[in-house]
Each structure stands twice: as structure tokens, then as C-alpha cells.
Design a protein around this motif. Structure first.
Motif, PDB file in Angstrom:
ATOM      1  N   ASP A 248      32.952  83.645 -16.137  1.00  0.00           N
ATOM      2  CA  ASP A 248      34.292  82.667 -16.434  1.00  0.00           C
ATOM      3  C   ASP A 248      34.620  83.101 -17.883  1.00  0.00           C
ATOM      4  O   ASP A 248      33.882  83.525 -18.698  1.00  0.00           O
ATOM      5  CB  ASP A 248      33.720  81.469 -16.157  1.00  0.00           C
ATOM      6  CG  ASP A 248      33.040  80.946 -14.736  1.00  0.00           C
ATOM      7  OD1 ASP A 248      33.892  81.659 -13.860  1.00  0.00           O
ATOM      8  OD2 ASP A 248      32.366  80.195 -14.477  1.00  0.00           O
ATOM      9  N   THR A 249      35.767  83.024 -17.902  1.00  0.00           N
ATOM     10  CA  THR A 249      36.423  83.055 -19.336  1.00  0.00           C
ATOM     11  C   THR A 249      37.255  81.890 -19.281  1.00  0.00           C
ATOM     12  O   THR A 249      36.942  80.814 -18.451  1.00  0.00           O
ATOM     13  CB  THR A 249      37.451  84.115 -19.272  1.00  0.00           C
ATOM     14  OG1 THR A 249      38.410  83.833 -18.291  1.00  0.00           O
ATOM     15  CG2 THR A 249      36.781  85.471 -19.020  1.00  0.00           C
ATOM     16  N   GLN A 250      37.876  81.487 -20.452  1.00  0.00           N
ATOM     17  CA  GLN A 250      38.540  80.567 -20.829  1.00  0.00           C
ATOM     18  C   GLN A 250      39.623  80.099 -19.547  1.00  0.00           C
ATOM     19  O   GLN A 250      39.941  78.939 -19.072  1.00  0.00           O
ATOM     20  CB  GLN A 250      39.465  80.390 -22.130  1.00  0.00           C
ATOM     21  CG  GLN A 250      38.477  80.258 -23.286  1.00  0.00           C
ATOM     22  CD  GLN A 250      39.285  80.050 -24.555  1.00  0.00           C
ATOM     23  OE1 GLN A 250      40.199  79.749 -24.489  1.00  0.00           O
ATOM     24  NE2 GLN A 250      38.640  80.687 -25.506  1.00  0.00           N
ATOM     25  N   ARG A 253      38.324  84.840 -14.720  1.00  0.00           N
ATOM     26  CA  ARG A 253      37.071  85.306 -14.258  1.00  0.00           C
ATOM     27  C   ARG A 253      37.220  86.838 -14.465  1.00  0.00           C
ATOM     28  O   ARG A 253      38.120  87.498 -13.896  1.00  0.00           O
ATOM     29  CB  ARG A 253      36.469  85.194 -12.995  1.00  0.00           C
ATOM     30  CG  ARG A 253      35.887  83.505 -12.964  1.00  0.00           C
ATOM     31  CD  ARG A 253      35.541  83.215 -11.540  1.00  0.00           C
ATOM     32  NE  ARG A 253      36.290  83.269 -10.573  1.00  0.00           N
ATOM     33  CZ  ARG A 253      35.833  83.601  -9.047  1.00  0.00           C
ATOM     34  NH1 ARG A 253      34.659  83.199  -8.822  1.00  0.00           N
ATOM     35  NH2 ARG A 253      36.612  83.817  -8.063  1.00  0.00           N
ATOM     36  N   ALA A 300      26.611  84.743 -20.238  1.00  0.00           N
ATOM     37  CA  ALA A 300      27.824  84.069 -19.522  1.00  0.00           C
ATOM     38  C   ALA A 300      28.184  82.973 -20.685  1.00  0.00           C
ATOM     39  O   ALA A 300      29.403  82.689 -20.978  1.00  0.00           O
ATOM     40  CB  ALA A 300      27.531  83.313 -18.388  1.00  0.00           C
ATOM     41  N   ASP A 301      27.259  82.324 -21.332  1.00  0.00           N
ATOM     42  CA  ASP A 301      27.532  81.415 -22.168  1.00  0.00           C
ATOM     43  C   ASP A 301      28.337  82.051 -23.633  1.00  0.00           C
ATOM     44  O   ASP A 301      29.206  81.319 -24.114  1.00  0.00           O
ATOM     45  CB  ASP A 301      26.303  80.892 -22.985  1.00  0.00           C
ATOM     46  CG  ASP A 301      26.417  79.790 -23.616  1.00  0.00           C
ATOM     47  OD1 ASP A 301      27.103  78.721 -23.179  1.00  0.00           O
ATOM     48  OD2 ASP A 301      25.824  79.527 -25.012  1.00  0.00           O
ATOM     49  N   LYS A 304      32.197  83.022 -22.078  1.00  0.00           N
ATOM     50  CA  LYS A 304      33.118  81.881 -21.619  1.00  0.00           C
ATOM     51  C   LYS A 304      34.116  81.566 -22.722  1.00  0.00           C
ATOM     52  O   LYS A 304      35.167  80.821 -22.579  1.00  0.00           O
ATOM     53  CB  LYS A 304      32.308  80.850 -21.123  1.00  0.00           C
ATOM     54  CG  LYS A 304      31.715  80.214 -22.253  1.00  0.00           C
ATOM     55  CD  LYS A 304      30.779  78.712 -21.746  1.00  0.00           C
ATOM     56  CE  LYS A 304      30.032  78.091 -22.904  1.00  0.00           C
ATOM     57  NZ  LYS A 304      29.315  77.030 -22.343  1.00  0.00           N
TER      58      LYS A 304
END
Length: 406
Positions: A248-250, A253, A300-301, A304
Motif C-alpha cells: 500500500d502507498t498513500q 498499491r 510495508a510500514d 506506505k
């Protein structure tokens, strides 16, 4: 959509430079497998005549998820509308086949015998004919069965591996129809090359079920070598690399693939905090695969915080593999596809327009483009019959008798 016209774009081969120019093909087909094979031959320059019922191929009338079949698989083909149940119609098509290099059909085995359009009958009159039969099954106990793409996906393990335990799920595109038809073309071209030596054609068969076997063969081998059945993709994804996931991005994906040790060092340098490249738990691909339970959430953290466009640009600059998650229609605005001529503007007989996919092949940097939009029912019937030597009076009689439509 900014797709350009093949007739004006130097990205496309000129008509007189197409590799199958001069090859004549008769297409007796329906739905997807046959039309897909005919499309490949037509795009590569063959003169393809599609034989249709008087009311047209049924894909012309499909709605919903089938509405795209006709515009996608019908370009560069002439339309001959004829009643094959009539003796006159059968005779016309047999005469046309006498002058053809190839015939493509995907009807049930022996169903064309009654019309004298089977391989034995036609090859007796045209020994050089390459007869391509696209079937559900090749030689074996299932040979006489009928099949569809979804049928062979279910019985061939593809739906199982693509779904989840207890919930098989077909692959959405018609992968067996399209690839199976393409293998029919591969066989036809091999037979065409062999004909230069022998002077004789061949009966080429391609099967949906056997095509499906090839597509799932890696999973069969995996089971044989490990003793463990592969887990359905919908249950638990177990890629063989540490970072090979959707993140996930802001605002979207992105799928990121970090495969080699060199990729990992680059990824650490450009995307991760200092110290990651020195972590001995992550030195090798095997180490990173074992670390996935904590590695993937940690990556992922970090990712994102990125915006999708910025992350994709940074991955591109780093030379890493990635792909933004998109829907099929998003490809209409893809700059690479538009610049390379991969989207072909296509006008249907009723005037509606779509962008269809060019064949994913280039010859000396140029693609095979569009010479003819999908045609109206029987658009070339008159000219084809004149080419067979029929005069205007006889053609008018055949129209009045309901043998052909123009």
C-alpha cells in the motif's frame, strides 16, 4: 485514449512487408479459440476469409463479459456469409478451400464431414492444404468430448491453483482459448515450412486441455519434487523471494519485486533506513525468504509513506521491477502502450469504437497493424464469389435463394 492509426504510424509493418503476405486462409470457427488463431494469421499478413452463417457469427451479438470478443478477434478478416446447410453453400466453400493454403476450424470432430469440409475430403482436392483443427482434447479417451476454456481450467487444476481451498476460481481471461489457438498457428507455420520440402500439407490439431496442462506443468513438477501439493494462490501466497509483494502507498498499491542479491542491495540503499544492508539475517535470497514473516510487514510500514507515482518513479530510477495495481481499462492511457502502437483503434460495423490489442510481436522493431476493421456480415461475399468466377446473375440467384448474404 490516444492510440494512433496503424496506417499512419511507422511503428507498424507496411502491408507488403508482412511475413504471411500471399498466404490464403479459410476460417470456419466460432467463439474464441478459432477466431484467435485466425486473428494471428490475419495480423501477420495472411488473407483470411471468415465463413459466417447468414445472420453472422454469434459473437457479434454477445453482451456483458462477451461483448469484447468480436471487436478484439475480428480485424483484418474478410466476411463470407453462407448457409452451410445448403448444398450450394457447401460447394462454394469447398471450391474456396481448393485455392487456400490453410483452413482453421474449431467445430466438433467429424461435424464437417457432412459438408465435405473435413480434412480427408479437402486434402484430396488440395494436397497442399494445411488443415488446423482446434479442439477441446487431443488424442486419447477424451478426444470426442466438447470443452470450453472454463471446463479445462476446472478439470486441469488451473482453477484450483488460482482460487482458494474449496473455492476454485477460473482465470478471468480466456487463456486456454487464446494460447491454444496460438499453438494451432505454431503448428500451422511449422507445417507451412515443411510443405516447402514435401509439397504436402498436414492435419494440425491443438487442444484446450493439453494447453492447460502446459500452463500448470510447473505445479505438477513442484508436487513431484517436493511431495507437497501447491497451495492455492487464494489461500496463502508463498513467493520464493523475501520482497515480492503488493504494498500500500498513500494513494494506491504497487507490486515490488526484489529478487537477486544485487536487487536487495539496491533496494536497501534507495528505500530502506541505514543498516538494513548489513543485517546478516537478510544476506542471501534464502535468508530473506525465511525472514518474510517479519520482513514484509517492516517493508510495508516504510513504503506506505510514499505516493504511488513517486514510488514508481524511484523504483524505475533504481532499475527494480515493479508494477502499479491497475484495472484493464487503465491500460488505455498507458504511455508505453500508446507510444509503441500496442493499442489499435478499431471501428465496429455499427460505428462504435474500441482500442484492441496488437499482437505482442515486433519484426525489426515494428508491429503488425490493422488493414481492415471488423467487417459487416457478408461484406466481402460478392467480391469473393466473383473471384470464384460467378457472374452477377448467379450471385443474385444465390442471394434470392438464401444461400449467401451480401
Amino acid at each position: 485514449m490516444t492510440a494512433s492509426s496503424p496506417t499512419e504510424d511507422p511503428a507498424f509493418l507496411a502491408d507488403d512487408d508482412l511475413p504471411l503476405r500471399g498466404i490464403k486462409v479459410l476460417e470456419l470457427s466460432h467463439m474464441i479459440m478459432g477466431p484467435a488463431a485466425g486473428l494471428v494469421l490475419a495480423d501477420l499478413g495472411a488473407e483470411v476469409v471468415k465463413v459466417e452463417p447468414l445472420d453472422g457469427d454469434r459473437t457479434r451479438r454477445l453482451k456483458g463479459s462477451g461483448i469484447g470478443y468480436f471487436p478484439v478477434f475480428s480485424r483484418n478478416k474478410q466476411s463470407l456469409a453462407v448457409d452451410l446447410k445448403s448444398a450450394e453453400g457447401q460447394a462454394l466453400v469447398r471450391e474456396l478451400a481448393r485455392g487456400c493454403d490453410m483452413l482453421v476450424e474449431n467445430f466438433r470432430d467429424d461435424s464437417l464431414v457432412q459438408y465435405g469440409l473435413d480434412y480427408a475430403s479437402l486434402s484430396a482436392a488440395n494436397p497442399g492444404l494445411i488443415y488446423v483443427s482446434l479442439k477441446g482434447f487431443l488424442s486419447g479417451p477424451y478426444k470426442q468430448r466438447t470443452a470450453l476454456d472454463e471446463v479445462v481450467q476446472m478439470m486441469g487444476g488451473m482453477a484450483f491453483i488460482n482460487g482458494s481451498t474449496g473455492a476454485p476460481q477460473r482465470v478471468a481471461p480466456s487463456v486456454n482459448d487464446i494460447l491454444g489457438g496460438t499453438f494451432g498457428v505454431v503448428g500451422a507455420l511449422a507445417a507451412l515450412n515443411d510443405r516447402q520440402r514435401t509439397g504436402r500439407g498436414r492435419h494440425v490439431r491443438a487442444g484446450l486441455f493439453e494447453n492447460n496442462l502446459l500452463l500448470v506443468a510447473q505445479f505438477i513438477a513442484q508436487h513431484q519434487l517436493t511431495g507437497t501439493p501447491p497451495v492455492p494462490m487464494g489461500d496463502k501466497r508463498t513467493p520464493p523471494w523475501g520482497v515480492y509483494d503488493i504494498f500500500d502507498t498513500q494513494d494506491g498499491r504497487v507490486f515490488v519485486a526484489v529478487v537477486s542479491d544485487a536487487n536487495w542491495r539496491t533496494f536497501c540503499r534507495d528505500f530502506l533506513p541505514p543498516g538494513w544492508s548489513d543485517d546478516q539475517r537478510l544476506f542471501s535470497a534464502i535468508d530473506r525468504e525465511a525472514a518474510r514473516p517479519w520482513l514484509v510487514p517492516a517493508v510495508a510500514d516504510i513504503l506506505k509513506a510514499w505516493k504511488t507515482a513517486e514510488l514508481c518513479a524511484a523504483l524505475e530510477a533504481s532499475g527494480l521491477s515493479y508494477g502499479q495495481i491497475r484495472q484493464p481499462h487503465d491500460l488505455l492511457d498507458d504511455p508505453h502502450l500508446n507510444a509503441g502502437g500496442a493499442l489499435i483503434p478499431t471501428t465496429m460495423p455499427d460505428g462504435r469504437q474500441v482500442a484492441a490489442a496488437a499482437l505482442p510481436i515486433e519484426f525489426d522493431g515494428r508491429k503488425a497493424g490493422k488493414r481492415l476493421d471488423p467487417q459487416a456480415i457478408g461484406a466481402q461475399t460478392h467480391d469473393i464469389l466473383r473471384g470464384l468466377g460467378l457472374d452477377e446473375t448467379r450471385i443474385a440467384q444465390l442471394v434470392d435463394q438464401g444461400v449467401v448474404a451480401v
